[in-house]
Design a protein around this motif. Structure first.
Motif, mmCIF file in Angstrom:
data_model
loop_
_atom_site.group_PDB
_atom_site.id
_atom_site.type_symbol
_atom_site.label_atom_id
_atom_site.label_comp_id
_atom_site.label_asym_id
_atom_site.label_seq_id
_atom_site.Cartn_x
_atom_site.Cartn_y
_atom_site.Cartn_z
ATOM 1 N N SER A 46 1.064 -1.102 0.228
ATOM 2 C CA SER A 46 0.292 -0.095 -0.114
ATOM 3 C C SER A 46 0.960 1.008 0.201
ATOM 4 O O SER A 46 0.185 2.126 -0.515
ATOM 5 N N PRO A 51 -2.316 4.704 -1.986
ATOM 6 C CA PRO A 51 -3.417 4.046 -1.143
ATOM 7 C C PRO A 51 -4.222 4.750 -2.539
ATOM 8 O O PRO A 51 -4.027 4.576 -3.604
ATOM 9 N N ASP A 52 -5.702 3.632 -2.311
ATOM 10 C CA ASP A 52 -6.844 3.195 -3.277
ATOM 11 C C ASP A 52 -7.487 4.652 -3.850
ATOM 12 O O ASP A 52 -6.866 5.778 -2.877
ATOM 13 N N ARG A 53 -8.416 4.596 -5.176
ATOM 14 C CA ARG A 53 -8.908 5.475 -5.252
ATOM 15 C C ARG A 53 -9.627 6.384 -4.283
ATOM 16 O O ARG A 53 -9.783 7.122 -4.111
ATOM 17 N N ASN A 54 -10.909 5.708 -3.561
ATOM 18 C CA ASN A 54 -11.502 6.239 -2.697
ATOM 19 C C ASN A 54 -10.748 7.005 -2.201
ATOM 20 O O ASN A 54 -11.580 7.928 -0.880
ATOM 21 N N TYR A 166 -12.865 3.639 6.716
ATOM 22 C CA TYR A 166 -12.381 2.790 7.045
ATOM 23 C C TYR A 166 -12.651 1.022 7.643
ATOM 24 O O TYR A 166 -12.082 -0.219 7.794
#
Length: 291
Positions: A46, A51-54, A166
């Motif tokens: 990570s 991080p992820d798109r969200n 999260y």
């Protein structure tokens, strides 16, 4: 009200960036990014891949609402700011009042819609933030302690919203949210001490105006002691030696803050204390890397 004068686009753009406190927005994004990388998901992949798109969508939502909050705060404070910090007045000088209000509303709608796209709980947190920011700017900030508590809660909300979305390692996120709330509350009261002249002229009822500077200092000593005690108590209950060590290191700048508070007497002194609170906040947030 300041008479609006014709200005080049570069001056307008610079003024607008100052209005939305670009540097503060970048700090918000950096804070959320550190929390995402080192608290929510500490896997090496990570950190390498980011991080992820969200996450970025969530951060954009937070930034939109925070920027809108800065605009509405300055909108209601033009007259006071002309006394406390005339060189920093933007609305009425670089930006018409109705345009400022329009941008504020657009940013709020965009921020809340993004929150709704992510989660109904994030949306509710965003709506709460928007509502509190409006009432803070229009009314709460002129009342003793209420405004200080509200704006400190909103500072902590940038981390709380991550815990809401999260729900991973939320306990540690809430500890840092508490840290942000505590140091922000202390800084907001110090800023009221710095701005006492302009606030008093326009009928604000802040703690320094009601109690005077000396008694307000006593309140701050109590808050500092409670703040430090709470952090160590939580770290001890969690049996987290890393947190204990981090808080021990933070005692150095906090101790210096207390010493300078004892000596502070002028607007300039309180301005330095406000900046020192910012530094303590930054050091605390950076410590996420080692938790």
């Amino acid at each position: 009200m300041v008479a609006r004068q014709s200005v080049p686009f570069s001056a307008f753009a610079f003024g607008f960036l100052r209005l939305i406190r670009l540097q503060n927005l970048l700090i918000v994004v950096a804070t959320q990014l550190l929390a995402r990388l080192f608290i929510i998901d500490t896997k090496p992949s990570s950190i390498i891949l980011f991080p992820d798109r969200n996450f970025w969508i969530l951060s954009l939502s937070t930034v939109c609402i925070a920027a809108a909050g800065y605009i509405i705060n300055d909108y209601f404070d033009i007259k006071i700011d002309l006394i406390n910090k005339p060189e920093r007045v933007i609305i009425g000088r670089f930006l018409k009042r109705r345009i400022a209000m329009g941008v504020h509303q657009v940013l709020n709608v965009v921020g809340c819609m993004i929150g709704l796209y992510l989660s109904k709980w994030v949306f509710l947190a965003d709506v709460l933030a928007v509502t509190l920011l409006w009432f803070y700017s229009a009314q709460f900030k002129r009342q003793p302690l209420v405004g200080n508590i509200v704006i400190s809660l909103l500072t902590a909300l940038s981390l709380i919203v991550l815990a809401i979305y999260y729900r991973n390692n939320a306990q540690m996120l809430l500890i840092y949210a508490l840290f942000s709330f505590g140091i922000s509350l202390i800084r907001e009261i110090i800023k009221d001490m710095q701005d006492i002249r302009g606030d008093a002229r326009f009928g604000c009822r802040t703690i320094p105006i009601i109690w005077g500077l000396r008694r307000t200092k006593y309140l701050l000593y109590g808050l500092l002691a409670t703040f430090v005690g709470s952090l160590f108590t939580i770290a001890a209950l969690l049996r987290n030696n890393q947190l204990v060590f981090i808080f021990l290191l933070l005692l150095i700048p906090i101790g210096w803050l207390t010493y300078r508070l004892v000596l502070a007497d002028t607007r300039r002194d309180f301005g330095h204390l406000s900046n020192l609170c910012k530094l303590i906040m930054l050091l605390g947030i950076m410590s996420m890397i080692w938790t």
